[in-house]
Scaffold this motif. Structure first.
Motif, short mmCIF file in Angstrom:
data_model
loop_
_atom_site.label_atom_id
_atom_site.label_comp_id
_atom_site.label_asym_id
_atom_site.label_seq_id
_atom_site.Cartn_x
_atom_site.Cartn_y
_atom_site.Cartn_z
N PRO A 1 -19.17 26.18 -3.59
CA PRO A 1 -19.38 26.52 -5.00
C PRO A 1 -20.84 26.84 -5.30
N LEU A 2 -21.05 27.83 -6.17
CA LEU A 2 -22.37 28.24 -6.66
C LEU A 2 -23.23 28.88 -5.58
N THR B 1 -23.56 32.27 -2.96
CA THR B 1 -23.08 33.59 -2.59
C THR B 1 -23.84 34.08 -1.38
N TYR C 1 -11.88 24.98 -9.78
CA TYR C 1 -12.78 25.86 -10.52
C TYR C 1 -13.85 25.04 -11.22
N TYR D 1 -17.09 29.39 -10.94
CA TYR D 1 -16.72 29.35 -9.53
C TYR D 1 -15.23 29.05 -9.44
N GLN E 1 -12.00 28.64 -6.48
CA GLN E 1 -11.51 28.61 -5.10
C GLN E 1 -10.00 28.41 -5.16
N SER F 1 -12.10 33.15 -3.04
CA SER F 1 -13.17 32.46 -3.76
C SER F 1 -13.94 33.48 -4.59
N ASN G 1 -17.41 33.82 -7.32
CA ASN G 1 -18.59 33.33 -8.02
C ASN G 1 -19.00 34.40 -9.03
#
Length: 735
Positions: free
Chosen positions: A83-84, A86, A529, A571, A573, A583, A585
């Motif tokens: 998460p968060l 990229t 999320y 975010y 997934q 996923s 972002n």
């Protein structure tokens, strides 16, 4: 055995497994029951997936060991799921929507990761990583640095091993530039050792880029057209050695030594034309530049930690030392030709720059839980930084040669106190950090007057979190942070070229930022999320100051910038099926820059979306399709903005041999459409206006082969507290 009994037995087994799953959410279980009479009824398989994403009071954690793909993937592959975070097609990393973040390994900064994260993280097997933490709310324990987040790679520890485990990786891109790396871990009694080494060749084709810019001077009506090409060619090396010694159950010693170095030939060429408002040529020239002997860089880091645990559960006392050394040499020659009305008295010059950076850090941390729900953390740190910079410029012509020697020392002392509460569904964290710094600089050759400065900062932070259920939580956070001016921002020495002048400002103060965020997180078996509205404000930010003086663009810095940023980050997934996962972002945000002193203001909305779709295919193939796209233009400070950017890539991977020890990966970046990117930048206000184009290679492909050997049962242990120094803006580059 009748059918009713079988049905009841299956129900009991199901309830038992369900109960164990709820009690042990960190553990994956697959229970198989085969029941025979005269006819085999088959298998009943009950599965429970371990939780991959966990939202804590100050960070979001991705459980790498709970991901089956970690057995065959690298840390870089795992980052695409965090998460968060990229990772684009060129493997550029962003955390929390920004490139302004720091990477730690087990809580300690590592120059090899800071200087070359792409190759280091690609060489590290994910099977050796326990979890990846995105620290979005750094508390008082961390330096009051102004980065948006900290990415912490936590290695596995506390297991026994008999033998050697590791991996090797080799690959080549479509221009035949090779890369290779290796990772190995072993144990001898209570001593655990690990080492890694990597090599990469950078070719001039893929590193080459073309640039074109047009500048309009408002006061005179003159215009400048510049065209150029640059590339580099050479080798990059990096490595790391780590060790941990379990003296006993209460005492642990850890050591690390890492290095990063390169030697690159840097080349450039181009031309410049200055015209008046009627289009008549005022002057023009061609130029060519090359490095004599190559740009050389060597960075070394060594750290030592001693951790003592008491008989009180989770109480620790840690003493740490960290040393960092960087040596950077940049010799270069420039020659001018085809000159018309050359505005200077020389036709070329040799320039040699040498920069040496040394840092010593001492730190003590104490963690003390009490009364079941409470925990205190406190500590102290002292940093001594010494910078040495020597620059000489020898001209071909009548201009006078120059030589500048610059010495810069910084002393930093810090104290922090942090309190944590965890009671039922509530958890909270509050802390304060005091930092004192003294900066002094001088010029041994007398080329400029020395200066000194003292800065003092008090930095608070607070976070509160409530769990509605095991799946849903809400968190509210506030934090202040600072950015201290570094050497390049403070150094008042004037650097003058044909069309530009630049110098620092010794009167700069620390810039202070205030951040607030509200985070709602849902963690489910199939869908996870994270929704994060955010707000950031700064009233004395360090901003660039640019103006025209005698036809030249002058650049310096000042505490003159008011910034405002707010928006929402998302975010997602989603495990769509057993073989398909997605996923996402994304961010929608508003940014504003304002300077009362310059009477300028610029604001703009901007958003981006990053997606990654993974699909299992027949024959054990795994296909990944990813990409990102900007929507709107991103601000580049108060003067201008960048054009939107997009990319996409395809990756096909297959593992062979037992336990997937041999892995082959083929990746193609932007294989269709334009071969080159046209990345634009604009200056839209101030004393001049400009439009710039950067043409870089968009299309590329590479193949890599990796092999894992041995069976992992151990990794180097780490002290739970260690040193991290990340407080400088505009300081020495470590790359």
């Amino acid at each position: 055995m009748d059918k009713c009994f079988i049905t009841a037995l299956l129900a009991i087994c199901s309830l038992s497994v369900t109960a164990q799953t709820s009690d042990k959410t960190e553990q994956s279980k697959t229970d198989t029951l085969s029941i025979h009479k005269n006819v085999e009824l088959g298998e009943v398989v009950i599965k429970s997936q371990r939780q991959l994403v966990k939202d804590e009071i100050d960070r979001t954690t991705y459980n790498v060991q709970a991901d089956e793909e970690a057995k065959t993937k690298t840390v870089m592959d795992m980052l695409r799921k965090v998460p968060l975070v990229t990772v684009d097609g060129q493997e550029n990393i962003q955390v929390n929507g920004s490139s302004s973040f720091k990477i730690f390994k087990n809580g300690r900064p590592d120059p090899t990761m800071t200087s070359n994260p792409k190759d280091v993280l690609k060489s590290m097997p994910a099977s050796m990583v326990k979890r990846i933490e995105v620290i979005t709310e750094p508390g008082a324990r961390y330096d009051a640095e102004g980065v948006s987040a900290i990415l912490n790679i936590v290695m596995i520890d506390g297991r026994s091993i008999g033998g050697v485990v590791g991996s090797v990786n080799m690959g080549v891109n479509h221009r035949y530039d090779p890369h290779a790396n290796g990772y190995i871990t072993t144990q001898a009694g209570k001593l655990i050792l690990s080492a890694n080494y990597g090599f990469q060749h950078q070719g001039h084709v893929l590193t080459g880029s073309d640039n074109e810019s047009y500048t309009y001077y408002k006061d005179s009506g003159n215009s400048k057209l510049e065209r150029g090409h640059s590339d580099n060619n050479g080798n990059v090396h990096y490595g790391n050695i780590e060790a941990s010694l379990d003296i006993d159950t209460l005492n642990l010693i850890t050591f690390s030594l890492s290095g990063f170095g390169y030697k690159l030939g840097v080349n450039s060429c181009g031309n410049t034309l200055m015209a008046d408002k009627s289009g008549n040529t005022l002057y023009s020239y061609d130029y060519k530049g090359w490095s004599n002997g190559g740009f050389k860089y060597l960075g070394l880091s060594a750290g030592l930690d001693y951790q003592h645990k008491t008989h009180v559960k989770d109480e620790t006392l840690t003493f740490s030392y960290l040393m960092q050394l960087n040596d950077n040499k940049s010799p270069q020659t420039y020659e001018y030709s085809n000159a018309v009305n050359m505005p200077v008295d020389y036709m070329g010059y040799d320039i040699f720059g040498k920069q040496v950076f040394a840092e010593h850090t001492f730190q003590a941390d104490w963690v003390r839980p009490f009364a079941k729900y409470h925990k205190f953390e406190t500590g102290a740190k002292y940093i001594y930084r010494r910078n040495r910079s020597d620059n000489t410029q020898t001209f071909y012509g009548d201009a006078e040669d120059t030589s500048t020697q610059f010495r810069h020392d910084t002393h930093i002392a810090a104290l922090y106190l942090q309190y944590l509460l965890k009671a039922g569904r509530w958890s909270a964290m509050a802390g304060v950090r005091y930092e004192y710094s003294h900066v002094s600089a001088d010029y041994p050759d007398g080329s400029a007057e020395g200066f000194s400065k003292t800065l003092s900062d008090l930095v608070p932070s607070a976070t509160v979190k409530y769990k509605f259920s095991d799946s849903n939580s809400l968190k509210l956070s506030y934090s202040a942070s600072i950015s201290r001016p570094g050497i390049s921002y403070l150094n008042p020495a004037i650097v003058e070229g044909i069309t530009s002048i630049s110098y620092g400002n010794s009167g700069l103060n620390s810039a202070r930022k205030h951040d607030m965020s509200l985070v709602f997180q849902h963690t489910g078996a199939k869908l996870t999320y994270n929704i994060r509205p955010y707000f950031r404000l700064s009233s004395n930010g360090i901003g660039s100051v640019q103006f025209i003086d005698n036809g030249k663009i002058v650049s310096t810095y000042a505490n003159n910038m008011k910034t405002l940023n707010y928006g929402t980050k998302l975010y997602v997934q989603w495990a769509i099926t057993d073989g398909t996962s997605l996923s996402l972002n994304g961010q929608v945000g508003y940014s504003s820059y304002e300077s009362d002193a310059m009477q300028l203001e610029l604001s703009r909305w901007h958003s981006y979306i990053y997606g990654n779709l993974r699909q299992k295919l027949p024959w054990k193939l795994n296909l990944t399709v990813g990409g990102s796209r900007d929507i709107g233009r991103r601000l580049n400070g108060i003067y201008g903005y960048y054009s939107p950017y997009d990319y996409y890539y395809f990756s096909l991977q297959r593992s062979f041999l037992k336990e997937g020890r041999l892995t082959v990966n083929v990746t193609a970046n932007c294989p269709f459409g334009n071969k080159y990117d046209d990345f634009k930048s604009y200056v839209v206000q101030g004393d001049y206006l400009s439009e710039g184009h950067h043409y870089g290679r968009r299309r590329s492909a590479y193949i890599s082969v990796s092999y894992r050997f041995g069976k992992l049962n151990a990794s180097v242990k780490k002290a739970s507290r260690s040193i991290n120094n990340d407080d400088v803006e505009g300081g020495v580059s470590k790359k």
